[in-house]
Design an enzyme around this catalytic site. Structure first.
Site, PDB file in Angstrom:
ATOM      1  N   TYR A   4      -0.703  80.316   1.157  1.00 55.49           N
ATOM      2  CA  TYR A   4      -1.380  80.059  -0.113  1.00 55.49           C
ATOM      3  C   TYR A   4      -2.679  79.285   0.116  1.00 55.49           C
ATOM      4  CZ  TYR A   4      -2.030  78.331  -4.905  1.00 55.49           C
ATOM      5  OH  TYR A   4      -2.554  78.026  -6.141  1.00 55.49           O
ATOM      6  N   ALA A  56      -4.496  79.221   2.765  1.00 51.90           N
ATOM      7  CA  ALA A  56      -5.465  80.095   3.427  1.00 51.90           C
ATOM      8  C   ALA A  56      -6.195  80.974   2.420  1.00 51.90           C
ATOM      9  CB  ALA A  56      -4.759  80.952   4.479  1.00 51.90           C
ATOM     10  N   LYS A 113      -6.687  80.333  -0.767  1.00 52.32           N
ATOM     11  CA  LYS A 113      -7.547  79.523  -1.629  1.00 52.32           C
ATOM     12  C   LYS A 113      -8.762  78.986  -0.859  1.00 52.32           C
ATOM     13  CE  LYS A 113      -5.172  80.089  -5.383  1.00 52.32           C
ATOM     14  NZ  LYS A 113      -5.712  80.903  -6.505  1.00 52.32           N
ATOM     15  N   ASN A 149      -8.291  84.507 -12.372  1.00 54.94           N
ATOM     16  CA  ASN A 149      -7.204  83.532 -12.456  1.00 54.94           C
ATOM     17  C   ASN A 149      -5.894  84.032 -11.849  1.00 54.94           C
ATOM     18  OD1 ASN A 149      -5.558  81.226 -13.754  1.00 54.94           O
ATOM     19  ND2 ASN A 149      -4.672  83.048 -14.714  1.00 54.94           N
ATOM     20  N   ASP A 187      -3.035  96.065 -13.066  1.00 60.74           N
ATOM     21  CA  ASP A 187      -2.760  95.299 -11.855  1.00 60.74           C
ATOM     22  C   ASP A 187      -4.075  95.145 -11.097  1.00 60.74           C
ATOM     23  OD1 ASP A 187      -2.028  94.349  -9.344  1.00 60.74           O
ATOM     24  OD2 ASP A 187      -0.202  95.555  -9.251  1.00 60.74           O
TER      25      ASP A 187
END
Length: 269
Positions: free
Chosen positions: A147, A149, A151, A83, A59
């Site tokens: 999301y 924010a 990226k 990724n 993880d």
């Protein structure tokens, strides 16, 4: 390739990560794939055929997971592809602390921490860091606020590290795909039509990503209207405010939001 190079791909249990691994194996890389679930990683290994692929169950949001990845990598790494990602969709007022923290930990903190931990191996190989961001990291979308924010943050991290590492021979590529047909699509499927989204397959995203990585490109955006809108966003953001704001107020969009709740979908790892 005459000298085999090594690539590490996180979040490689399916989707974009699996497609990236298949491309890498086909090009002759030694591939290390990391993810939380042994079964999905083994499926990726099988999909890579006769390629040299090593799975690491880990993880990336945990220090012990990153330590396991570093042990698998050893002293030299040619390409790191950050990724792994997760997505929650909906009005910000409906987002839980757990959803916001999960997106921040997976999409932003984990790639920063893993990059830090692997810098010695990347410097030894004069390698390249590739961060898988999103068009939403330039064009902030309503109902994807958390999301977007993360990226935006990943794009900023990429720019900063490119400049910080400019004297040590390690390159940085920021890759910004548009919406992709993966398991995460189920979280926003009802918004695709009213918000006029174009979706790519994971295979198309992987091909474009590897083109950017092997070409030592600074950043990569999909072909089509999104690339144009990114340029408009950077120069004339008020134009995008009006366009995307209208989509957010569209009755079809609001009806889609008020349908049964969108699940939180982590990108399978």
């Amino acid at each position: 390739m005459t000298d085999r190079k090594t690539v590490l791909i996180t979040g490689a249990g399916s989707g974009i990560g699996r497609a990236l691994a298949i491309w890498a194996a086909g090009m002759g890389f030694d591939v290390i794939i990391a993810g939380r679930t042994a079964a999905t990683l083994e499926q990726t290994v099988a999909a890579c055929g006769d390629g040299q692929v090593r799975p690491v169950v880990a993880d990336v949001t945990l220090a012990e997971g990153r330590a396991a990845i570093c042990r698998a990598v050893g002293g030299s790494l040619d390409v790191l592809i950050n990724n792994a990602g997760t997505l929650s969709v909906g009005r910000l007022c409906d987002m839980t602390d757990a959803e916001l923290e999960r997106m921040t930990a997976t999409n932003l903190v984990a790639p920063m921490a893993l990059t830090r931990d692997l810098l010695p191996a990347l410097q030894a190989a004069k390698g390249r860091i590739a961060n898988i961001g999103s068009v939403f990291g330039d064009i902030a979308y309503p109902f994807f606020a958390g999301y977007s924010a993360t990226k935006f943050g990943l794009r900023g991290f990429s720019d900063a590290m490119r400049r910080e590492l400019s004297g040590v021979g390690v390159g940085v590529t920021y890759i910004a795909p548009r919406a992709t047909r993966t398991a995460a699509e189920s979280a926003f499927r009802s918004l695709v039509e009213p918000m006029d989204m174009t979706l790519d397959s994971a295979e198309v995203v992987a091909a474009q990503a590897w083109d950017a990585i092997l070409g030592d490109k600074r950043e990569s955006f999909p072909k089509g209207k999104e690339r144009f809108f990114v340029k408009v966003q950077r120069l004339f953001p008020s134009i995008v405010d009006k366009s995307v704001g209208a989509q957010a107020r569209d009755p079809r969009t609001l009806a889609a939001l008020d349908a049964p709740q969108h699940p939180q979908i982590p990108q399978p790892q």
